[in-house]
Enzyme design. Structure first.
Site, PDB file in Angstrom:
ATOM      1  N   CYS A  12      21.859   6.018  96.092  1.00 15.59           N
ATOM      2  CA  CYS A  12      21.127   6.549  94.953  1.00 15.59           C
ATOM      3  C   CYS A  12      22.017   7.402  94.055  1.00 15.59           C
ATOM      4  O   CYS A  12      23.073   7.857  94.462  1.00 15.59           O
ATOM      5  CB  CYS A  12      19.956   7.450  95.358  1.00 15.59           C
ATOM      6  SG  CYS A  12      18.768   6.636  96.414  1.00 15.59           S
ATOM      7  N   GLY A  38      23.083   2.431  92.556  1.00 16.12           N
ATOM      8  CA  GLY A  38      21.827   1.828  92.987  1.00 16.12           C
ATOM      9  C   GLY A  38      21.306   0.873  91.933  1.00 16.12           C
ATOM     10  O   GLY A  38      21.204   1.254  90.769  1.00 16.12           O
ATOM     11  N   GLY A 113      20.718  10.841  99.163  1.00 12.24           N
ATOM     12  CA  GLY A 113      21.103  11.251 100.509  1.00 12.24           C
ATOM     13  C   GLY A 113      20.132  10.737 101.545  1.00 12.24           C
ATOM     14  O   GLY A 113      19.372   9.794 101.292  1.00 12.24           O
ATOM     15  N   TYR A 252      35.442   4.414  97.803  1.00  9.21           N
ATOM     16  CA  TYR A 252      34.746   3.214  97.381  1.00  9.21           C
ATOM     17  C   TYR A 252      33.636   3.409  96.343  1.00  9.21           C
ATOM     18  O   TYR A 252      33.543   2.641  95.390  1.00  9.21           O
ATOM     19  CB  TYR A 252      34.168   2.550  98.636  1.00  9.21           C
ATOM     20  CG  TYR A 252      33.283   1.377  98.405  1.00  9.21           C
ATOM     21  CD1 TYR A 252      33.800   0.171  97.939  1.00  9.21           C
ATOM     22  CD2 TYR A 252      31.922   1.454  98.640  1.00  9.21           C
ATOM     23  CE1 TYR A 252      32.975  -0.920  97.728  1.00  9.21           C
ATOM     24  CE2 TYR A 252      31.091   0.365  98.432  1.00  9.21           C
ATOM     25  CZ  TYR A 252      31.626  -0.811  97.975  1.00  9.21           C
ATOM     26  OH  TYR A 252      30.816  -1.884  97.760  1.00  9.21           O
TER      27      TYR A 252
END
Ligand code: SF4
Length: 470
Positions: A12, A38, A113, A252
């Site tokens: 997210c 996302g 999270g 990443y």
């Protein structure tokens, strides 16, 4: 590497604005720049000072919002969210921000999270009569706030935050207040900026650049920031045990133009490539990186070794989400639709292929084969992170331990499976050095749990399965 074929997904991104007449539009642009975090759903909730108005849906930001939607999204403050969801966690009910209306006031919450004690708290709350409207762990915070007996909303929020454990960057909006909170370990990134007199908050600083905001500072671990018509205030709801920002943000996830914990992501990746070159050099003719996230590391590896960097792999940018997914037998073809080897670059050459990480290993095998089919005489795989051997409970979908190839195979076994001439990973120390952390300090400032199994928080017996979060 391409998230959709790799099996490694961010969970997210959040964005918030306070004090701007075009709050919803600014949030839209902010969310657009956080789209990589996302792609399954997006939403914005705005306040005009008296009521909250929401618009959200499944899909990319530009699919969810049309110009006419902003006619009703007026007000001076807004929060927004982009969401990634896997099977079981999808559906419109889970698209954020979540909105909770009551007779006295409303509450909108967006979260990046994963809460590790969400299941325990849900059971407790349900036994006290709470009814959950989504399967998202984020909803736990709303119920805790609702039940808190403190008179001031800030105190209700702080009291609730002390009960939840795990990784969270929250933005919470009421009719007349914006609240921003980061977990005591600062596992997820969250920054505060200014846009003229307005305040903006974003998961990544690239969103500030897009809307023309200026970076002010990182939100601190264990900090609650409250912004309303009286100004901005900072409160400490938990003593931080030290920052443990997610390493994968640098490796990443985050965009190369973002600064995470004030470290530029492109520079960090390039340095990871340099460290990798120092630890695992090889004689070769060209260095190439798996687009997009491994390119910075490949440039670093090339710079350090003196082997020329070339575009040996090209990503097809026009494979949309609606691209018909290939059957099991045609998966090979599916990867080829997304990625191509450049014959003119690799033919007759010894190639060093830099990738940022290995999750299941299947994609690496296909890419190695692709390079060989394009004429590479040798393919040496270098990974600019340590082997991922443990699942993440903090908001990154790294699959279960069983699916992580490095958890059950030696490097030599993985090399053989992917058909590479050699395979090497960066060490944890090399990674911290490359990113610019001192690992002489026991608190290196980063979470390295998926590489070491040492988690910065307690992990509860029924920690929500990574696939069910956010
Ligand atoms: S376990 Fe790995 S992916 Fe999860 S927060 Fe820690 S470093 Fe990031």
């Amino acid at each position: 590497m391409l998230a959709e074929i790799k099996g490694l997904n961010e969970e997210c991104g959040v964005f918030a604005v306070w004090g701007h007449k075009d709050a919803a539009q600014i949030t839209y642009y902010g969310l657009h720049s956080l789209q990589h975090r996302g792609q399954e759903g997006a939403g914005i909730i705005v306040t005009d000072g008296e009521k909250l108005t929401a618009h959200k849906g499944l899909g990319l930001v530009n699919e969810v919002f049309a110009s006419k939607d902003f006619e009703t999204l007026y007000g001076k403050a807004a929060i927004g969210h982009v969401r990634y969801a896997t099977a079981g966690g999808g559906g419109l009910a889970n698209v954020q921000p979540l909105l909770f209306r009551s007779q006295t006031s409303s509450l909108a919450i967006a979260h990046n999270g994963n809460l590790v004690n969400a299941n325990q708290l849900k059971h407790q709350l349900e036994s006290m009569g709470s009814i959950f409207q989504s399967t998202s762990d984020t909803e736990v915070l709303a119920h805790l706030i609702k039940r808190s007996t403190y008179p001031r909303l800030e105190d209700k929020m702080m009291n609730s935050l002390t009960m939840i454990k795990g990784a969270y960057a929250f933005v919470v909006l009421t009719e007349d207040k914006l609240m921003v909170a980061l977990d005591p370990n600062g596992l997820r990134p969250l920054s505060l900026g200014k846009l003229g007199d307005a305040y903006v908050v974003a998961s990544e600083t690239c969103a500030f650049d897009v809307v023309g905001a200026k970076f002010e500072r990182e939100v601190k671990p264990g900090e609650l920031i409250v912004i309303d018509d009286e100004g901005i205030r900072s409160e400490v709801f938990a003593q931080s045990s030290g920052r443990a920002i997610c390493s994968m943000e640098y490796i990443y996830f985050a965009r190369p133009d973002s600064n995470v914990d004030e470290i530029n992501v492109h520079k960090a990746r390039k340095n990871l490539g340099k460290q990798l070159a120092l630890q695992a050099p090889i004689e070769a003719d060209v260095v190439t990186g798996v687009p997009d996230s491994s390119i910075s590391a490949a440039i670093g590896y090339a710079e350090q070794t003196g082997i020329p960097y070339e575009l040996g792999l090209i990503k097809n940018r026009y494979v949309g989400r609606t691209f018909i997914q290939p059957s099991q037998e045609l998966r090979e073809q599916g990867v080829k639709m997304k990625l191509s080897a450049v014959r003119g670059v690799v033919e007759g050459k010894r190639v060093v292929m830099i990738d940022d990480s290995i999750v299941r290993g299947t994609t690496s095998r296909r890419i190695v084969r692709m390079l060989r089919e394009a004429g590479a005489t040798e393919v040496h795989v270098r990974i600019s992170s340590p082997p991922i051997t443990n699942p993440c409970f903090y908001g990154i979908d790294t699959s279960t331990k069983e699916e992580l190839i490095a958890s059950s195979h030696s490097i030599e076994e993985m090399r053989e499976m992917m058909g590479a001439d050699s395979l090497e990973f960066l060490s944890v120390e090399g990674m911290l050095e490359g990113i610019g952390r001192s690992n002489e300090d026991t608190n290196c400032g980063q979470c390295v749990a998926c590489f070491t199994g040492s988690y910065p928080t307690e992990i509860y017996p029924h920690t929500m399965h990574p696939h069910d979060k956010c």
